[in-house]
Design an enzyme around this catalytic site. Structure first.
Site, PDB file in Angstrom:
ATOM      1  N   MET A  75      44.848  44.046  33.653  1.00 38.10           N
ATOM      2  CA  MET A  75      44.985  44.428  32.248  1.00 38.10           C
ATOM      3  C   MET A  75      45.831  45.697  32.124  1.00 38.10           C
ATOM      4  O   MET A  75      45.862  46.320  31.055  1.00 38.10           O
ATOM      5  CB  MET A  75      43.610  44.639  31.612  1.00 38.10           C
ATOM      6  N   HIS A 108      46.223  51.730  38.597  1.00 40.75           N
ATOM      7  CA  HIS A 108      45.843  52.827  39.490  1.00 40.75           C
ATOM      8  C   HIS A 108      45.874  52.304  40.927  1.00 40.75           C
ATOM      9  O   HIS A 108      46.205  51.128  41.157  1.00 40.75           O
ATOM     10  CB  HIS A 108      44.467  53.379  39.091  1.00 40.75           C
ATOM     11  N   GLU A 109      45.484  53.159  41.864  1.00 40.40           N
ATOM     12  CA  GLU A 109      45.556  52.784  43.286  1.00 40.40           C
ATOM     13  C   GLU A 109      44.718  51.539  43.614  1.00 40.40           C
ATOM     14  O   GLU A 109      45.010  50.838  44.566  1.00 40.40           O
ATOM     15  CB  GLU A 109      45.111  53.957  44.165  1.00 40.40           C
ATOM     16  N   GLY A 110      43.663  51.299  42.842  1.00 43.55           N
ATOM     17  CA  GLY A 110      42.852  50.090  43.061  1.00 43.55           C
ATOM     18  C   GLY A 110      43.683  48.841  42.830  1.00 43.55           C
ATOM     19  O   GLY A 110      43.726  47.933  43.670  1.00 43.55           O
ATOM     20  N   HIS A 111      44.381  48.817  41.701  1.00 45.21           N
ATOM     21  CA  HIS A 111      45.284  47.691  41.421  1.00 45.21           C
ATOM     22  C   HIS A 111      46.366  47.604  42.511  1.00 45.21           C
ATOM     23  O   HIS A 111      46.664  46.530  43.024  1.00 45.21           O
ATOM     24  CB  HIS A 111      46.002  47.881  40.076  1.00 45.21           C
ATOM     25  N   VAL A 149      38.595  50.573  45.747  1.00 43.70           N
ATOM     26  CA  VAL A 149      39.308  51.828  46.024  1.00 43.70           C
ATOM     27  C   VAL A 149      38.663  52.929  45.185  1.00 43.70           C
ATOM     28  O   VAL A 149      38.429  52.739  43.982  1.00 43.70           O
ATOM     29  CB  VAL A 149      40.810  51.698  45.710  1.00 43.70           C
ATOM     30  N   GLN A 186      37.953  38.401  26.069  1.00 44.76           N
ATOM     31  CA  GLN A 186      36.881  38.887  26.944  1.00 44.76           C
ATOM     32  C   GLN A 186      36.238  40.172  26.425  1.00 44.76           C
ATOM     33  O   GLN A 186      35.361  40.731  27.079  1.00 44.76           O
ATOM     34  CB  GLN A 186      37.381  39.058  28.386  1.00 44.76           C
ATOM     35  N   SER A 203      39.083  53.167  37.945  1.00 43.52           N
ATOM     36  CA  SER A 203      39.002  52.229  36.832  1.00 43.52           C
ATOM     37  C   SER A 203      39.921  52.735  35.727  1.00 43.52           C
ATOM     38  O   SER A 203      40.022  53.950  35.507  1.00 43.52           O
ATOM     39  CB  SER A 203      37.559  52.179  36.307  1.00 43.52           C
TER      40      SER A 203
HETATM   41  P1  AMP Z   1      41.593  45.148  35.442  1.00 39.81           P
HETATM   42  O1  AMP Z   1      42.961  45.639  35.133  1.00 39.81           O
HETATM   43  O2  AMP Z   1      40.519  46.184  35.246  1.00 39.81           O
HETATM   44  O3  AMP Z   1      41.278  43.827  34.816  1.00 39.81           O
HETATM   45  O4  AMP Z   1      41.569  44.876  37.006  1.00 39.81           O
HETATM   46  C1  AMP Z   1      42.482  44.006  37.612  1.00 39.81           C
HETATM   47  C2  AMP Z   1      42.041  43.725  39.035  1.00 39.81           C
HETATM   48  O5  AMP Z   1      42.001  44.959  39.754  1.00 39.81           O
HETATM   49  C3  AMP Z   1      40.633  43.121  39.107  1.00 39.81           C
HETATM   50  O6  AMP Z   1      40.601  42.121  40.103  1.00 39.81           O
HETATM   51  C4  AMP Z   1      39.799  44.310  39.490  1.00 39.81           C
HETATM   52  O7  AMP Z   1      38.613  43.981  40.176  1.00 39.81           O
HETATM   53  C5  AMP Z   1      40.745  45.080  40.386  1.00 39.81           C
HETATM   54  N1  AMP Z   1      40.333  46.479  40.474  1.00 39.81           N
HETATM   55  C6  AMP Z   1      40.061  47.330  39.439  1.00 39.81           C
HETATM   56  N2  AMP Z   1      39.646  48.524  39.907  1.00 39.81           N
HETATM   57  C7  AMP Z   1      39.651  48.442  41.259  1.00 39.81           C
HETATM   58  C8  AMP Z   1      39.318  49.346  42.316  1.00 39.81           C
HETATM   59  N3  AMP Z   1      38.887  50.582  42.077  1.00 39.81           N
HETATM   60  N4  AMP Z   1      39.445  48.910  43.575  1.00 39.81           N
HETATM   61  C9  AMP Z   1      39.872  47.638  43.839  1.00 39.81           C
HETATM   62  N5  AMP Z   1      40.210  46.752  42.897  1.00 39.81           N
HETATM   63  C10 AMP Z   1      40.094  47.134  41.621  1.00 39.81           C
END
Ligand code: AMP
Length: 282
Positions: A30, A34-37, A176, A61, A185
């Protein structure tokens, strides 16, 4: 990196890539990256010929009183980050591209979607499953990359892929965290510095619970009560504290095998989630 908005053009592109024998790694997001993405995009880059991402804040959603309108967005910055990760294509449809007038078909997930976030956010996983089904049919990936951060979501999507015979592999990637442990997040951007400090109670309580379990505690009720004591001072409201079978999110009487500790709660007005998955002997 090239951006593409039209679903039709996007699907033609992906079809011709697959016909040319390319393996597509797909990362749905969405945005407000960030580093998680980015960790998902990096893994996709290592494992596929072509890496495709999507940025779409999916209205179906979000509940009527949730943060759809104010969800953070910064497409320019996101594009720069993804170009640096050598992402090939970015799909950025708008609302009417995916839900044109007359739209009426939805995917209804089952038991996996009922507890945890499904209970507090009615209709959330119906929206997630619907948009992911669309994105899978458009991007035709060999592999789709998801984060364990949204553990229930990842299981719902893995089930969807299995149940609808989608010929893609689902990869669930580790959470992450910031250096102090806060799970990254997009919603962390809502937090004031003081709220951000309070949000650390999620990570702290997971670490402490892990220690108790490591020391032999096997009673889920006691562990949940202990976690609550750590969360309550930091949160304005605890949404849920659950210890469940990590395979199907069913309830357990005793902590053993593969389990997930899943947490959700509000720091001020901001709803955050966190979890950890453990393999517990005996
Ligand atoms: P979102 O943009 O929040 O819908 O997240 C997109 C994807 O990134 C989803 O599969 C999330 O689970 C993943 N994601 C979000 N935050 C993290 C994180 N901190 N570490 C790893 N993956 C993440």
């Amino acid at each position: 990196m090239k951006r593409i908005r039209s679903p039709k053009k996007f699907q033609s592109l992906c079809l011709s890539l697959r016909r040319g024998g390319k393996r597509i790694g797909f990362v749905p997001t969405m945005g407000f990256l960030h580093e998680g993405h980015l960790s998902l995009f990096r893994k996709a880059r290592r494992e596929n010929d072509v890496v495709i991402g999507s940025i779409f804040v999916n209205p179906t959603q979000f509940g009527p009183r949730e943060d759809f309108d104010r969800y953070p967005r910064n497409l320019k910055r996101d594009c720069a980050l993804l170009a640096k990760e050598k992402v090939d294509w970015l799909f950025t449809p708008n609302r009417d591209d995916l839900y044109p007038e007359g739209y009426q078909t939805f995917v209804e997930p089952g038991a996996l979607a009922r507890g945890l976030c499904g209970r507090s956010r009615p209709g959330h996983f119906r929206g997630v499953a619907t948009v992911v089904m669309k994105l899978l049919n458009l991007s035709l990936p060999s592999r789709i990359y998801l984060g364990q951060k949204d553990y229930q979501q990842a299981l719902v999507i893995r089930r969807l892929v299995e149940d609808f015979h989608v010929p893609a592999e689902v990869k669930i990637c580790p959470i992450v965290r910031a250096s102090d442990g806060l799970a990254l997040s997009s919603r962390n951007s809502y937090l004031s510095p003081e709220e951000r400090r309070r949000a650390l109670c999620f990570f702290k309580s997971l670490g402490t619970a892990k220690e108790w379990i490591g020391n032999g505690e096997r009673n889920p009720r006691r562990v949940r009560a202990g976690i609550r004591k750590i969360l309550v001072p930091g949160l304005s409201r605890v949404d849920y504290i659950e210890i469940l079978d990590a395979r199907d999110l069913s309830r357990i009487k005793r902590i053993s095998g593969r389990i997930v500790i899943a947490l959700a709660g509000f720091v001020g007005k901001v709803r955050l989630i966190d979890n950890c998955v453990l393999n517990v002997p005996g």
